[in-house]
Design an enzyme around this catalytic site. Structure first.
Site, PDB file in Angstrom:
ATOM      1  N   HIS A   1      16.855   8.937 -11.768  1.00 34.37           N
ATOM      2  CA  HIS A   1      15.298   8.968 -11.838  1.00 34.37           C
ATOM      3  C   HIS A   1      14.752   8.795 -13.272  1.00 34.37           C
ATOM      4  CE1 HIS A   1      11.588   9.670  -9.901  1.00 34.37           C
ATOM      5  NE2 HIS A   1      11.177  10.113 -11.132  1.00 34.37           N
TER       6      HIS A   1
ATOM      7  N   ASP B   1      11.354   7.453 -15.495  1.00 38.84           N
ATOM      8  CA  ASP B   1       9.902   7.208 -15.419  1.00 38.84           C
ATOM      9  C   ASP B   1       9.311   6.593 -16.346  1.00 38.84           C
ATOM     10  OD1 ASP B   1       8.683   8.178 -13.043  1.00 38.84           O
ATOM     11  OD2 ASP B   1       9.000  10.143 -13.743  1.00 38.84           O
TER      12      ASP B   1
ATOM     13  N   GLU C   1       8.111   5.816  -6.123  1.00 37.43           N
ATOM     14  CA  GLU C   1       7.947   7.408  -5.890  1.00 37.43           C
ATOM     15  C   GLU C   1       6.676   8.029  -5.173  1.00 37.43           C
ATOM     16  OE1 GLU C   1       8.254   9.483  -9.557  1.00 37.43           O
ATOM     17  OE2 GLU C   1       9.027  11.404  -8.589  1.00 37.43           O
TER      18      GLU C   1
ATOM     19  N   HIS D   1       5.250  12.241  -2.984  1.00 38.23           N
ATOM     20  CA  HIS D   1       5.358  12.943  -4.431  1.00 38.23           C
ATOM     21  C   HIS D   1       4.576  14.295  -4.214  1.00 38.23           C
ATOM     22  CE1 HIS D   1       4.611  13.141  -8.737  1.00 38.23           C
ATOM     23  NE2 HIS D   1       5.553  12.805  -8.971  1.00 38.23           N
TER      24      HIS D   1
ATOM     25  N   HIS E   1      10.794  15.047  -3.761  1.00 43.35           N
ATOM     26  CA  HIS E   1       9.637  15.852  -3.600  1.00 43.35           C
ATOM     27  C   HIS E   1       9.085  16.200  -2.250  1.00 43.35           C
ATOM     28  CE1 HIS E   1       8.146  15.248  -7.800  1.00 43.35           C
ATOM     29  NE2 HIS E   1       8.824  14.245  -7.886  1.00 43.35           N
TER      30      HIS E   1
ATOM     31  N   HIS F   1      16.085  13.401  -7.999  1.00 46.23           N
ATOM     32  CA  HIS F   1      15.967  14.379  -8.997  1.00 46.23           C
ATOM     33  C   HIS F   1      15.727  15.602  -8.983  1.00 46.23           C
ATOM     34  CE1 HIS F   1      12.237  12.385  -8.537  1.00 46.23           C
ATOM     35  NE2 HIS F   1      11.440  12.964  -9.317  1.00 46.23           N
TER      36      HIS F   1
ATOM     37  N   ASP G   1      15.324  12.669 -14.880  1.00 45.47           N
ATOM     38  CA  ASP G   1      13.682  12.616 -14.873  1.00 45.47           C
ATOM     39  C   ASP G   1      13.310  12.537 -16.416  1.00 45.47           C
ATOM     40  OD1 ASP G   1      11.230  12.864 -13.734  1.00 45.47           O
ATOM     41  OD2 ASP G   1      11.452  15.139 -13.280  1.00 45.47           O
TER      42      ASP G   1
END
Ligand SMILES: *[C@@H]1O[C@H](CO)[C@@H](O)[C@H](O)[C@H]1NC(C)=O
Ligand SMILES: *[C@@H]1O[C@H](CO)[C@@H](O)[C@H](O)[C@H]1NC(C)=O
Ligand SMILES: *[C@@H]1O[C@H](CO)[C@@H](O)[C@H](O)[C@H]1NC(C)=O
Ligand SMILES: *[C@@H]1O[C@H](CO)[C@@H](O)[C@H](O)[C@H]1NC(C)=O
Ligand SMILES: [Zn+2]
Length: 385
Positions: A38, A40, A130, A157, A203, A224, A291
């Site tokens: 993961h 971003d 995500e 999410h 999530h 993650h 992350d």
């Protein structure tokens, strides 16, 4: 031979050969390039650069080029506030920026299967969505994301979707009871199995995760998340659920809030999560899901992508073997992705068809767009005659 002796007699070996622990980590990580579940970066590209790639020097924005032989799963993430508004368009724009970054840059390579993931000296990019709100309750949209190269999707999410439940209570969308995965949610899981898209539960609520674990024919991942036993955040996975993972993967999140449940943490506490999960379900189900770029506070000494070796060194000092480290660095993920693709091939042989039902919105009757499209089709057919 020399190497395997060095594993058991390492401290002695280091003394006599001058082969330091850092050398050993570097050597291991070059033989088994890291797969990170993961990252971003795409979110940062939108926030800071409005997706104008030509204005970016990738060597400057981060140290991403310092150790470029690895695979990152770049997440295509749009805010929950876009749910049932422009989530699909925003997701497409994020897919676009990652595809441009990964194809126009000599240090990146877009990968869509385990076959392409042995590239050397490049950052391999795998696209992951995500949050299920990105498909706007439409299986056709999900299928088109697959066609664009997306190979994994987190079912939620921090917001519930009309069909699955988030671990977070931040948003009030679609509150429900005893219905963590609706009929349409089950169809999404089955369709992801059929397409060969990895299901990510990082999530989701425990209820949703458990329902998916029961239903999915392919192994799933928490891309993650860390251990709930060590830090009781709702983003982490409790031991009883680890035991239901069944050859799926938990890719440990480095974010301090999920490691120590505080703003501060250190590498030793991160390694505790690895040790704990290994004790509960064994090394075959563990990966790394930093992350980076998505969270704000990382443990001292593990705060950017150049620091992974420090963690590997800590685990070596805790007597993890090189085989175990090779597994968590990449082999476990490759195995899971292979199994996901195997289920896809099986389903193909089984003639499992695309479900026709265009979307959950079917329940509300044909939409204006649907009627318009039918009319346009009809007209163009007539004009052909
Ligand atoms: C949800 O399920 C639990 C356990 O089966 C039950 O005790 C509870 O009453 C149910 N709640 C609702 C609102 O149906
Ligand atoms: C890491 O943090 C924990 C908790 O604050 C502390 O007990 C431990 O000594 C620290 N370890 C190192 C190596 O700094
Ligand atoms: C690692 O193994 C060595 C040799 O067996 C032992 O002395 C040491 O205590 C072990 N370290 C840990 C952290 O388990
Ligand atoms: C293939 O079809 C059979 C019969 O419908 C079903 O029981 C089985 O689960 C299917 N296999 C897969 C991988 O979907
Ligand atoms: Zn996340």
């Amino acid at each position: 031979m020399f190497q395997s002796q060095c594993i058991t007699l390492f401290s002695l070996c280091a003394l006599i050969s001058g082969y330091s622990e850092e050398d050993r980590v570097r050597d291991l990580m070059s033989r088994y390039p890291l797969i990170d579940g993961h990252n971003d970066l795409a979110l940062q590209l939108r926030k800071h650069y409005n997706n104008h790639l030509n204005h970016i020097n990738f060597y400057d924005i981060k140290e991403i080029a310092t150790d470029i032989s690895r695979l990152q799963m770049f997440s295509v993430y749009v805010l929950c506030g876009a749910q049932e508004k422009d989530a699909v368009r925003l997701t497409l724009e994020q897919i676009d920026v990652l595809k441009r970054m990964c194809t126009q840059n000599k240090d990146f390579e877009l990968v869509t299967s385990t076959q392409d993931s042995h590239l050397k000296h490049k950052i391999a990019c795998m696209l992951s969505v995500e949050g299920g709100h990105s498909i706007d309750s439409s299986l056709p949209v999900l299928r088109m994301f697959y066609q664009l190269g997306v190979r994994s999707m987190a079912l939620t999410h921090t917001c519930n979707t009309p069909w699955a439940e988030s671990s977070s209570k931040r948003y009030s969308f679609y509150q429900r009871q005893n219905n963590s995965l609706t009929t349409f949610g089950r169809a999404v899981v089955e369709e992801m199995n059929r397409l060969g898209m990895i299901i990510d539960l990082s999530h989701t609520s425990w209820g949703t995760a458990q329902a998916v674990l029961k239903l999915s024919k392919a192994p799933v991942i928490f891309s993650h998340s860390s251990s709930y036993s060590l830090c009781n955040s709702d983003r982490n996975v409790p031991d009883w659920m680890l035991k239901e993972l069944n050859r799926g993967l938990i890719m440990v999140n480095f974010h301090s809030n999920f490691i120590s449940c505080k703003r501060e943490a250190n590498i030793s506490l991160v390694a505790d999560h690895f040790d704990h999960i290994k004790n509960i379900i064994g090394v075959d189900s563990i990966g790394i899901g930093s992350d980076f770029e998505g969270a704000i506070s990382f443990p001292k000494g593990l705060d950017d992508v150049s620091k992974y070796p420090a963690l590997i060194k800590e685990l070596l000092q805790r007597n993890w073997t090189e085989q175990e480290l090779a597994d968590i660095l990449r082999r476990n993920f490759v195995r899971v992705f292979d199994e996901v693709e195997k289920v896809k091939r099986k389903k193909k042989k089984n003639f499992t068809k695309h479900p026709d039902s265009p979307s959950a919105s079917d329940q509300h009757g044909p939409s204006a767009l649907h009627i318009l499209l039918t009319a346009v089709l009809l007209l163009s057919t007539l004009s052909l005659l």
